[in-house]
Scaffold this motif. Structure first.
Motif, PDB file in Angstrom:
ATOM      1  N   MET A   1      38.218 156.724  -4.122  1.00 27.20           N
ATOM      2  CA  MET A   1      39.267 155.964  -4.762  1.00 27.20           C
ATOM      3  C   MET A   1      39.503 154.680  -3.961  1.00 27.20           C
ATOM      4  O   MET A   1      39.491 154.687  -2.738  1.00 27.20           O
ATOM      5  N   ILE A   2      39.740 153.586  -4.690  1.00 27.19           N
ATOM      6  CA  ILE A   2      40.040 152.296  -4.087  1.00 27.19           C
ATOM      7  C   ILE A   2      41.532 152.022  -4.256  1.00 27.19           C
ATOM      8  O   ILE A   2      42.074 152.163  -5.355  1.00 27.19           O
ATOM      9  N   LYS A   3      42.173 151.647  -3.154  1.00 26.00           N
ATOM     10  CA  LYS A   3      43.594 151.293  -3.200  1.00 26.00           C
ATOM     11  C   LYS A   3      43.734 149.840  -2.768  1.00 26.00           C
ATOM     12  O   LYS A   3      43.058 149.390  -1.850  1.00 26.00           O
ATOM     13  N   ARG A   4      44.631 149.151  -3.471  1.00 27.50           N
ATOM     14  CA  ARG A   4      44.841 147.724  -3.207  1.00 27.50           C
ATOM     15  C   ARG A   4      46.338 147.456  -3.161  1.00 27.50           C
ATOM     16  O   ARG A   4      47.070 147.810  -4.093  1.00 27.50           O
ATOM     17  N   MET A   5      46.802 146.840  -2.079  1.00 30.99           N
ATOM     18  CA  MET A   5      48.203 146.464  -1.943  1.00 30.99           C
ATOM     19  C   MET A   5      48.274 144.969  -1.676  1.00 30.99           C
ATOM     20  O   MET A   5      47.607 144.469  -0.767  1.00 30.99           O
ATOM     21  N   VAL A   6      49.071 144.284  -2.495  1.00 30.29           N
ATOM     22  CA  VAL A   6      49.234 142.845  -2.354  1.00 30.29           C
ATOM     23  C   VAL A   6      50.728 142.542  -2.309  1.00 30.29           C
ATOM     24  O   VAL A   6      51.511 143.131  -3.064  1.00 30.29           O
ATOM     25  N   MET A   7      51.111 141.621  -1.424  1.00 26.47           N
ATOM     26  CA  MET A   7      52.495 141.176  -1.336  1.00 26.47           C
ATOM     27  C   MET A   7      52.505 139.658  -1.416  1.00 26.47           C
ATOM     28  O   MET A   7      51.624 138.999  -0.844  1.00 26.47           O
ATOM     29  N   TRP A   8      53.505 139.120  -2.124  1.00 26.43           N
ATOM     30  CA  TRP A   8      53.608 137.668  -2.278  1.00 26.43           C
ATOM     31  C   TRP A   8      54.998 137.186  -1.904  1.00 26.43           C
ATOM     32  O   TRP A   8      56.003 137.828  -2.224  1.00 26.43           O
ATOM     33  N   LYS A   9      55.036 136.011  -1.272  1.00 22.97           N
ATOM     34  CA  LYS A   9      56.267 135.238  -1.133  1.00 22.97           C
ATOM     35  C   LYS A   9      56.167 134.154  -2.190  1.00 22.97           C
ATOM     36  O   LYS A   9      55.120 133.496  -2.323  1.00 22.97           O
ATOM     37  N   LEU A  10      57.242 133.968  -2.945  1.00 24.39           N
ATOM     38  CA  LEU A  10      57.221 133.004  -4.040  1.00 24.39           C
ATOM     39  C   LEU A  10      58.056 131.774  -3.716  1.00 24.39           C
ATOM     40  O   LEU A  10      58.975 131.819  -2.897  1.00 24.39           O
ATOM     41  N   LYS A  11      57.734 130.689  -4.408  1.00 24.23           N
ATOM     42  CA  LYS A  11      58.505 129.460  -4.274  1.00 24.23           C
ATOM     43  C   LYS A  11      59.940 129.716  -4.745  1.00 24.23           C
ATOM     44  O   LYS A  11      60.183 130.597  -5.580  1.00 24.23           O
ATOM     45  N   ASP A  12      60.868 128.925  -4.255  1.00 19.63           N
ATOM     46  CA  ASP A  12      62.255 129.040  -4.705  1.00 19.63           C
ATOM     47  C   ASP A  12      62.417 128.570  -6.145  1.00 19.63           C
ATOM     48  O   ASP A  12      63.310 129.027  -6.860  1.00 19.63           O
ATOM     49  N   SER A  13      61.546 127.652  -6.577  1.00 21.39           N
ATOM     50  CA  SER A  13      61.562 127.185  -7.967  1.00 21.39           C
ATOM     51  C   SER A  13      60.193 126.593  -8.292  1.00 21.39           C
ATOM     52  O   SER A  13      59.437 126.200  -7.390  1.00 21.39           O
ATOM     53  N   HIS A  14      59.902 126.528  -9.579  1.00 21.65           N
ATOM     54  CA  HIS A  14      58.632 125.957 -10.046  1.00 21.65           C
ATOM     55  C   HIS A  14      58.802 125.588 -11.509  1.00 21.65           C
ATOM     56  O   HIS A  14      59.225 126.414 -12.331  1.00 21.65           O
ATOM     57  N   GLU A  15      58.497 124.333 -11.830  1.00 19.95           N
ATOM     58  CA  GLU A  15      58.576 123.838 -13.208  1.00 19.95           C
ATOM     59  C   GLU A  15      59.907 124.199 -13.862  1.00 19.95           C
ATOM     60  O   GLU A  15      59.955 124.662 -15.005  1.00 19.95           O
ATOM     61  N   GLY A  16      60.996 124.012 -13.124  1.00 14.88           N
ATOM     62  CA  GLY A  16      62.334 124.238 -13.662  1.00 14.88           C
ATOM     63  C   GLY A  16      62.784 125.686 -13.686  1.00 14.88           C
ATOM     64  O   GLY A  16      63.896 125.977 -14.126  1.00 14.88           O
ATOM     65  N   MET A  17      61.952 126.610 -13.218  1.00 11.02           N
ATOM     66  CA  MET A  17      62.330 128.028 -13.196  1.00 11.02           C
ATOM     67  C   MET A  17      62.811 128.401 -11.802  1.00 11.02           C
ATOM     68  O   MET A  17      62.207 128.001 -10.804  1.00 11.02           O
ATOM     69  N   SER A  18      63.873 129.204 -11.752  1.00 13.48           N
ATOM     70  CA  SER A  18      64.377 129.720 -10.484  1.00 13.48           C
ATOM     71  C   SER A  18      63.456 130.830  -9.978  1.00 13.48           C
ATOM     72  O   SER A  18      62.601 131.329 -10.717  1.00 13.48           O
ATOM     73  N   LYS A  19      63.659 131.245  -8.736  1.00  7.42           N
ATOM     74  CA  LYS A  19      62.860 132.334  -8.189  1.00  7.42           C
ATOM     75  C   LYS A  19      63.008 133.600  -9.033  1.00  7.42           C
ATOM     76  O   LYS A  19      62.029 134.287  -9.314  1.00  7.42           O
ATOM     77  N   ASP A  20      64.225 133.919  -9.458  1.00  8.60           N
ATOM     78  CA  ASP A  20      64.420 135.109 -10.297  1.00  8.60           C
ATOM     79  C   ASP A  20      63.660 134.995 -11.615  1.00  8.60           C
ATOM     80  O   ASP A  20      63.071 135.973 -12.091  1.00  8.60           O
ATOM     81  N   GLU A  21      63.648 133.807 -12.205  1.00  5.91           N
ATOM     82  CA  GLU A  21      62.888 133.600 -13.440  1.00  5.91           C
ATOM     83  C   GLU A  21      61.383 133.702 -13.180  1.00  5.91           C
ATOM     84  O   GLU A  21      60.640 134.261 -14.004  1.00  5.91           O
ATOM     85  N   LEU A  22      60.942 133.185 -12.046  1.00 11.54           N
ATOM     86  CA  LEU A  22      59.524 133.294 -11.687  1.00 11.54           C
ATOM     87  C   LEU A  22      59.123 134.754 -11.512  1.00 11.54           C
ATOM     88  O   LEU A  22      58.058 135.173 -11.972  1.00 11.54           O
ATOM     89  N   ILE A  23      59.989 135.526 -10.861  1.00  7.19           N
ATOM     90  CA  ILE A  23      59.694 136.947 -10.656  1.00  7.19           C
ATOM     91  C   ILE A  23      59.621 137.668 -11.998  1.00  7.19           C
ATOM     92  O   ILE A  23      58.725 138.482 -12.221  1.00  7.19           O
ATOM     93  N   ALA A  24      60.535 137.361 -12.913  1.00  8.83           N
ATOM     94  CA  ALA A  24      60.508 138.001 -14.237  1.00  8.83           C
ATOM     95  C   ALA A  24      59.211 137.665 -14.977  1.00  8.83           C
ATOM     96  O   ALA A  24      58.587 138.549 -15.585  1.00  8.83           O
ATOM     97  N   LYS A  25      58.790 136.412 -14.930  1.00  8.46           N
ATOM     98  CA  LYS A  25      57.543 136.011 -15.590  1.00  8.46           C
ATOM     99  C   LYS A  25      56.345 136.662 -14.896  1.00  8.46           C
ATOM    100  O   LYS A  25      55.402 137.117 -15.548  1.00  8.46           O
ATOM    101  N   PHE A  26      56.388 136.707 -13.572  1.00 11.31           N
ATOM    102  CA  PHE A  26      55.359 137.367 -12.770  1.00 11.31           C
ATOM    103  C   PHE A  26      55.224 138.825 -13.214  1.00 11.31           C
ATOM    104  O   PHE A  26      54.121 139.305 -13.487  1.00 11.31           O
ATOM    105  N   GLU A  27      56.345 139.534 -13.279  1.00 10.31           N
ATOM    106  CA  GLU A  27      56.339 140.945 -13.679  1.00 10.31           C
ATOM    107  C   GLU A  27      55.749 141.124 -15.072  1.00 10.31           C
ATOM    108  O   GLU A  27      54.954 142.028 -15.299  1.00 10.31           O
ATOM    109  N   GLN A  28      56.133 140.258 -15.997  1.00  4.36           N
ATOM    110  CA  GLN A  28      55.632 140.340 -17.370  1.00  4.36           C
ATOM    111  C   GLN A  28      54.109 140.189 -17.407  1.00  4.36           C
ATOM    112  O   GLN A  28      53.411 140.964 -18.060  1.00  4.36           O
TER     113      GLN A  28
END
Length: 100
Positions: A1-28
């Motif tokens: 079995m292959i296991k992969r763990m990735v962690m990201w630090k995100l920008k505080d904003s991007h193209e008018g989106m807040s970090k929370d909005e970026l995280i929601a889009k990321f999750e989607q």
């Protein structure tokens, strides 16, 4: 079995989106990979609640039955699209991949 763990630090904003909005889009976008890439055995995405400066914002743990399945995932067009988006919004990334 292959296991992969990735962690990201995100920008505080991007193209008018807040970090929370970026995280929601990321999750989607990441959640869409589950149905698009059948080689993914399991996938768990989590948003950090830590406020420590060393903490990452988002973590993803995935499992694959074999290295071959993992290679299919890496080259899958949907994974490449999600990766392109993530590269635009991240400031840092950490990765661990291993076989059990």
């Amino acid at each position: 079995m292959i296991k992969r763990m990735v962690m990201w630090k995100l920008k505080d904003s991007h193209e008018g989106m807040s970090k929370d909005e970026l995280i929601a889009k990321f999750e989607q976008k990441v959640e869409g990979l589950k149905s698009a890439v059948p080689e993914i055995k399991t996938m768990e995405l989590g948003k950090s609640f830590s406020e420590l400066p060393v903490a990452y914002d988002v973590a993803l743990c995935s499992e694959f039955d074999s290295k071959e399945d993992y290679e299919v995932f890496l080259k899958h067009p949907e994974h490449l699209k999600v990766g392109k988006f993530i590269r635009q919004i991240r400031t840092d990334v950490a990765l661990v991949e291993y076989e059990t």
